[in-house]
Design a protein around this motif. Structure first.
Motif, PDB file in Angstrom:
ATOM      1  N   LEU A   1       0.833  -1.211   0.000  1.00  0.00           N
ATOM      2  CA  LEU A   1       0.000   0.000   0.000  1.00  0.00           C
ATOM      3  C   LEU A   1       0.859   1.250   0.000  1.00  0.00           C
ATOM      4  O   LEU A   1       0.518   2.254  -0.640  1.00  0.00           O
ATOM      5  N   ILE A   2       1.970   1.213   0.699  1.00  0.00           N
ATOM      6  CA  ILE A   2       2.888   2.354   0.700  1.00  0.00           C
ATOM      7  C   ILE A   2       3.422   2.585  -0.700  1.00  0.00           C
ATOM      8  O   ILE A   2       3.517   3.719  -1.175  1.00  0.00           O
ATOM      9  N   SER A   3       3.757   1.497  -1.381  1.00  0.00           N
ATOM     10  CA  SER A   3       4.229   1.616  -2.760  1.00  0.00           C
ATOM     11  C   SER A   3       3.160   2.251  -3.640  1.00  0.00           C
ATOM     12  O   SER A   3       3.436   3.130  -4.470  1.00  0.00           O
ATOM     13  N   THR A   4       1.908   1.836  -3.450  1.00  0.00           N
ATOM     14  CA  THR A   4       0.800   2.421  -4.212  1.00  0.00           C
ATOM     15  C   THR A   4       0.669   3.912  -3.912  1.00  0.00           C
ATOM     16  O   THR A   4       0.494   4.733  -4.823  1.00  0.00           O
ATOM     17  N   ALA A   5       0.768   4.266  -2.625  1.00  0.00           N
ATOM     18  CA  ALA A   5       0.628   5.670  -2.238  1.00  0.00           C
ATOM     19  C   ALA A   5       1.757   6.517  -2.799  1.00  0.00           C
ATOM     20  O   ALA A   5       1.544   7.642  -3.284  1.00  0.00           O
ATOM     21  N   ARG A   6       2.971   5.987  -2.736  1.00  0.00           N
ATOM     22  CA  ARG A   6       4.111   6.758  -3.251  1.00  0.00           C
ATOM     23  C   ARG A   6       4.001   6.952  -4.753  1.00  0.00           C
ATOM     24  O   ARG A   6       4.267   8.044  -5.271  1.00  0.00           O
ATOM     25  N   SER A   7       3.606   5.898  -5.460  1.00  0.00           N
ATOM     26  CA  SER A   7       3.456   6.014  -6.916  1.00  0.00           C
ATOM     27  C   SER A   7       2.360   7.010  -7.268  1.00  0.00           C
ATOM     28  O   SER A   7       2.518   7.844  -8.164  1.00  0.00           O
ATOM     29  N   GLY A   8       1.244   6.919  -6.547  1.00  0.00           N
ATOM     30  CA  GLY A   8       0.156   7.854  -6.812  1.00  0.00           C
ATOM     31  C   GLY A   8       0.550   9.285  -6.522  1.00  0.00           C
ATOM     32  O   GLY A   8       0.202  10.218  -7.269  1.00  0.00           O
ATOM     33  N   HIS A   9       1.280   9.490  -5.453  1.00  0.00           N
ATOM     34  CA  HIS A   9       1.734  10.849  -5.106  1.00  0.00           C
ATOM     35  C   HIS A   9       2.695  11.382  -6.164  1.00  0.00           C
ATOM     36  O   HIS A   9       2.647  12.570  -6.525  1.00  0.00           O
ATOM     37  N   LEU A  10       3.571  10.525  -6.669  1.00  0.00           N
ATOM     38  CA  LEU A  10       4.503  10.949  -7.714  1.00  0.00           C
ATOM     39  C   LEU A  10       3.743  11.403  -8.960  1.00  0.00           C
ATOM     40  O   LEU A  10       4.105  12.408  -9.597  1.00  0.00           O
ATOM     41  N   GLU A  11       2.724  10.662  -9.319  1.00  0.00           N
ATOM     42  CA  GLU A  11       1.928  11.050 -10.488  1.00  0.00           C
ATOM     43  C   GLU A  11       1.266  12.406 -10.265  1.00  0.00           C
ATOM     44  O   GLU A  11       1.172  13.227 -11.192  1.00  0.00           O
ATOM     45  N   GLU A  12       0.818  12.659  -9.031  1.00  0.00           N
ATOM     46  CA  GLU A  12       0.231  13.964  -8.721  1.00  0.00           C
ATOM     47  C   GLU A  12       1.269  15.084  -8.877  1.00  0.00           C
ATOM     48  O   GLU A  12       0.980  16.153  -9.425  1.00  0.00           O
ATOM     49  N   LEU A  13       2.475  14.847  -8.370  1.00  0.00           N
ATOM     50  CA  LEU A  13       3.529  15.858  -8.491  1.00  0.00           C
ATOM     51  C   LEU A  13       3.831  16.155  -9.951  1.00  0.00           C
ATOM     52  O   LEU A  13       4.000  17.316 -10.349  1.00  0.00           O
ATOM     53  N   LEU A  14       3.913  15.101 -10.745  1.00  0.00           N
ATOM     54  CA  LEU A  14       4.215  15.273 -12.157  1.00  0.00           C
ATOM     55  C   LEU A  14       3.095  16.046 -12.847  1.00  0.00           C
ATOM     56  O   LEU A  14       3.345  16.967 -13.641  1.00  0.00           O
TER      57      LEU A  14
END
Length: 934
Positions: free
Chosen positions: A139-152
């Motif tokens: 879940l942490i991996s999912t959250a980090r990936s999702g957050h990265l997409e938001e930043l981009l």
């Protein structure tokens, strides 16, 4: 009550009090129960989690004791059942459940704020916990990936790059993060780097038997350059943590510095205090960590005041031992980016160390921050300027608005008064942050008016560089807003070297309400407050600390405040030393750890201005330093003894120095100082300590008869006036040489069956270790039981020396009794422990146990190489059963390999230093452990 498992286990009461769980076993039990909240976890599962397949006979009794102690923390939520235990916990009381909800709703940033590290911390690999830990990591991996997409998507490219680099270091098979990294780099105009990232991703995936997926290939297709060679594979890679607040206006600096640190060996970020050099260096470290085997290692020089402490600090950061005086020669082959932060007060010493540091290879790269360049050939200087205040949306204004929002104040970017403030402060980040914090209590118009008057007048007549004088103006301006009493407190508080608690503040700061005054300074961003621990910790910003110390000097108060500081922390160390010899030893260890920066500073001042005080401090720290392998403390004592050889208490100091020299393998010097203590003693204290050291020296050199004579004298003296720990150590000193002479019954008769009531864990551990060590192999099970108890007790209070010694004894006995595979992991960790602590003598002893173990496992090449490494060791001769075992392993390895191959392997080993032999041994043992686990 709030339970946190997204990182090391934490418990917080309803009123915000954080409760510390110091015992690893109690943390393990709590982790197992929290992984199944409200569900009964069977007693057998809990025992398996604590002791694995080899629980002690007292396992059930010990479990009940741990549960009883844990119930004092969590209350009656912990319920016992016929077949196990359960912990009542509602969904909103467990951070993992809140985290799941946030991730499921796409609130990635909110979810990540809860994440503090590996789920369940050091308990993550327990069988009961592992499944939930893996699920949360997913879940942490999912959250980090999702957050990265938001930043981009929001155009925050620098943050997306650094965040993606951090993710792929932790999770190299995370294709979503790789794709974000490639796209963010390409969108930043760094196309070549984007394609290199794609190649790195492909390499990582290929090692797992995978190929790039459609998202990653799509990201590659958007880049328009040929790829460069792939980056190095990842191994033990460190990445600086992402700060709570983002960077503003320095993205171009970070990107260029990332490039420079990849091609140049030494880069120095130069700029005035408060310009953000540390923040930028850490962001560069985050982005560049992926291309180095060891990632980015950071040395905070602001806490170091002596040039000779630089080498040990660097070696510690690189996971190397601190012996050989911390020499840095030939570390250039270490593949890491080393950040040397805040060099300005040690610039000459750093400049002298770095050339040697970079020699011997081309893998190590150094990024330094300083107010002036180091002046070394080959150095690349990067000047970090304040943020621009010009243009329609200048970075300085962006930072000011963001920090004002953090303080709860919303500003309009079109407001001319906000633009006036950032212009008056020349865009200096620290000045802007301090000014923004003032908005919580002052209006924007008032703030602008005050700056208009104060900063202008403070600039007048100053000969320093304008930007530097601007920061000083802001500090002086902030100081001018204080009451006279608060100004005095600000100056007094600058004496602290690191974070301190309210008691320290109250004792070392002279004011009617020192803690209240410091809290007032915190509200003005002149002091930082950390409330994550059980007690609040207060710390001064480095720039503010220097400003305050200048005030103390100018007012003629520096020595008076330094004396108050040194006297308080010497008294605190003496109180901790008294508690160290009691059942409350764990609290004493924690207190010494918390104030260690202050003890270092206090000792430095005292040995220059009040040697008697410095002797008191050295004596108070002797047992914690010896038991905890804090070799640095003995360096302080040695410097004191050499500077003031006739100081009151010098004989006691000499005896204690002999212990420190024994640890680092300087046996002849240790004997000299012990004999010196006896010759100059005016009372029994130094005599008993010196005979204890001489007893140890006899064990290390094989003079068992001499060891017995010294130990008997030591035992008689400590029985009269020694501490509980000294008495237990004396029994060990008497029993060990007898056992090594084969007189096991006599040795056992020396050791009491039980420790006295109220004895500290370390004293109990010494007695248990002695019993386990002196028992013959015919009593192996009883011996192992005692040794395991010794390890557990010693580790519970960070007695690293004794924990390591007992671990070696237990591992070697298991190997002799046909359980060689059970010795692999403990010996690897013990080699690491002694190497990191600079304990050369015990490191050598531990390494001498390995050839016999490796021979039993059929690892003949490894045995021959370690024998080669041991052949060049110049301290502590081998003797007795140890020498017999080494000779037998040598013969067996030669027979198994043949003369030619044995000679080649032996020669390879002989070319390594002791540190390198230790590193080789750890890698070899870890590999063997992994192979057998599979």
């Amino acid at each position: 009550m709030r339970f946190s498992v997204l990182g090391p286990i934490e418990v917080e009461t309803a009123d915000g009090e954080r409760r510390t769980i110091g015992s690893a076993n109690q943390r393990a039990i709590l982790a197992m129960l929290l992984s199944r909240p409200g569900t009964v976890v069977a007693t057998d599962e809990l025992i398996d989690g604590l002791w694995g397949d080899d629980p002690p006979p007292s396992a059930l009794k010990s479990l009940r004791t741990y549960v009883s102690r844990l119930r004092k923390v969590v209350g009656d939520r912990l319920v016992g059942h016929d077949d196990g235990y359960s912990l009542g916990c509602t969904g909103d009381e467990l951070d993992a459940r809140t985290f799941e909800e946030d991730v499921g709703s796409g609130r990635y940033a909110e979810a990540l704020r809860l994440w503090r590290g590996r789920p369940y911390g050091d308990a993550a690999d327990l069988p009961v916990v592992r499944g939930d830990a893996v699920r949360l990591e997913s879940l942490i991996s999912t959250a980090r990936s999702g957050h990265l997409e938001e930043l981009l998507a929001r155009g925050r490219l620098a943050d997306a790059v650094s965040g993606a680099e951090a993710v792929v270091v932790d999770d190299p098979l995370n294709e979503a993060a790789w794709a974000t990294l490639v796209r963010a780099l390409a969108s930043s105009g760094r196309v070549a780097d984007a394609l290199r990232a794609f190649q790195r991703a492909s390499s990582e995936l290929a090692e797992a038997g995978l190929g790039p997926g459609s998202a990653l290939r799509s990201a590659e297709a958007e880049a328009l350059a040929d790829p460069d060679p792939p980056a190095v594979p990842m191994h033990r890679r460190h990445v600086p943590p992402k700060p709570l607040t983002g960077t503003v206006g320095v993205g171009a600096d970070i990107d260029r510095l990332v490039e420079l640190t990849g091609t140049r060996r030494l880069v120095t970020i130069v700029g005035p205090g408060g310009v953000g050099k540390t923040r930028v260096s850490l962001e560069v470290g985050r982005s560049a960590a992926g291309r180095h085997e060891l990632g980015t290692r950071v040395v905070e020089l602001s806490r170091i005041s002596e040039p000779n402490a630089i080498g040990p600090a660097i070696r510690r950061a690189l996971d190397l031992s601190e012996d050989d005086s911390g020499l840095l020669d030939g570390l250039g082959a270490v593949d890491a980016l080393l950040v040397l932060d805040n060099c300005e007060h040690l610039v000459d010493a750093v400049a002298a160390e770095v050339p040697a540091l970079l020699a011997g290879g081309d893998q190590l790269h150094v990024l330094a921050t300083s107010r002036e360049p180091l002046g070394i050939a080959g150095e690349v200087r990067w000047t970090l300027a304040p943020l621009s205040t010009r243009g329609p949306d200048p970075p300085a204004l962006q930072l000011f608005i963001e920090r004002a929002r953090d303080a709860g104040v919303e500003l309009d970017a079109a407001d001319d008064r906000a633009r006036t403030v950032v212009a008056q402060l020349d865009g200096l980040p620290l000045a802007l942050e301090m000014a923004a914090a003032r908005l919580a209590t002052r209006g924007l118009a008032d703030l602008a008016d005050e700056l208009e008057r104060t900063v202008a007048s403070l600039r007048a007549g100053r000969g320093a560089a304008e930007r530097h004088s601007t920061l000083r103006a802001v500090l002086a301006w902030s100081e001018a807003l204080l009451t006279p009493g608060e100004r005095s407190v600000l100056a007094d508080f600058s004496m602290f070297a690191g974070p301190v608690d309210a008691d320290d503040v109250a004792a070392a700061v002279e004011a009617p309400d020192p803690v209240g005054s410091v809290c007032a300074l915190a509200e003005r961003s002149l002091v930082t407050v950390d409330t994550t621990a059980a007690r609040a910790r207060y710390r001064s910003l480095e720039t503010v600390r220097q400003f305050g110390r200048e005030r103390l000097v100018a007012e003629g108060r520096f020595d008076a405040v330094a004396r108050r500081h040194a006297e308080w922390f010497t008294n605190a160390a003496e109180e901790a030393a008294s508690a160290y010899d009691s059942a409350d030893q764990a609290a004493a260890v924690a207190r010494i750890d918390d104030m260690f920066d202050e003890l270092r500073a206090a000792h430095l001042w005292a040995r220059l201005h009040d040697p008697t005080l410095a002797v008191r401090l050295s004596h108070a720290l002797f047992q914690p330093a010896f038991q905890g392998l804090r070799v640095e403390v003995f360096d302080w004592s040695l410097a004191l003894a050499e500077t003031v050889p006739e100081a009151p208490g010098a004989a006691v100091l000499a005896a204690e120095i002999s212990y420190g020299l024994t640890l680092v393998g300087q046996i002849d010097a240790a004997r000299h100082w012990a004999e010196r203590a006896i010759d100059r003693a005016e009372d029994p204290r130094p005599v008993r300590a010196a005979y204890g050291a001489l007893a140890d020296i006899g064990l290390y050199t094989g003079d068992l008869a001499g060891s017995i004579v010294a130990a008997n004298r030591y035992d008689r003296l400590v029985e009269e006036a020694g501490t509980r720990i000294e008495r237990a150590m004396a029994k060990a000193s008497r029993s060990l040489p007898l056992a090594y002479l084969g007189r096991h019954s006599e040795a056992l008769a020396v050791i009491p069956a039980e420790a006295p009531v109220g004895a500290p864990p370390t004293a109990r551990a010494w007695l248990a270790y002695s019993r386990g060590e002196v028992m013959p192999d015919t009593e192996a099970e009883a011996a192992l039981h005692e040794l395991d108890i010794a390890v557990a007790l010693a580790e519970s209070v960070d007695s690293r020396f004794l924990a390591g010694v007992a671990q070696v004894s237990a591992a070697s006995r298991r190997a002799r009794c046909g359980r060689a595979e059970q010795a692999i992991g403990p010996l690897a960790r013990t080699v690491e422990r002694f190497a990191a602590g600079g304990n050369t003598s015990q490191l050598l002893t531990t390494l001498r146990n390995l050839p016999t173990l490796l021979a039993r496992l059929g690892e003949w090449t490894g045995a021959a190489e370690i024998l080669g490494g041991l052949s060049t060791a110049s301290t502590n001769p081998t003797y007795g059963d140890e020498a017999v075992g080494l000779a037998a392993a040598e013969r067996a390895a030669r027979q198994a390999l043949g003369d030619a191959e044995h000679s080649r392997s032996h020669r390879r080993g002989a070319e390594r230093s002791l540190d390198q032999t230790a590193a080789y041994a750890v890698a070899l043992l870890d590999g063997l452990g992994s192979d057998r686990a599979v």
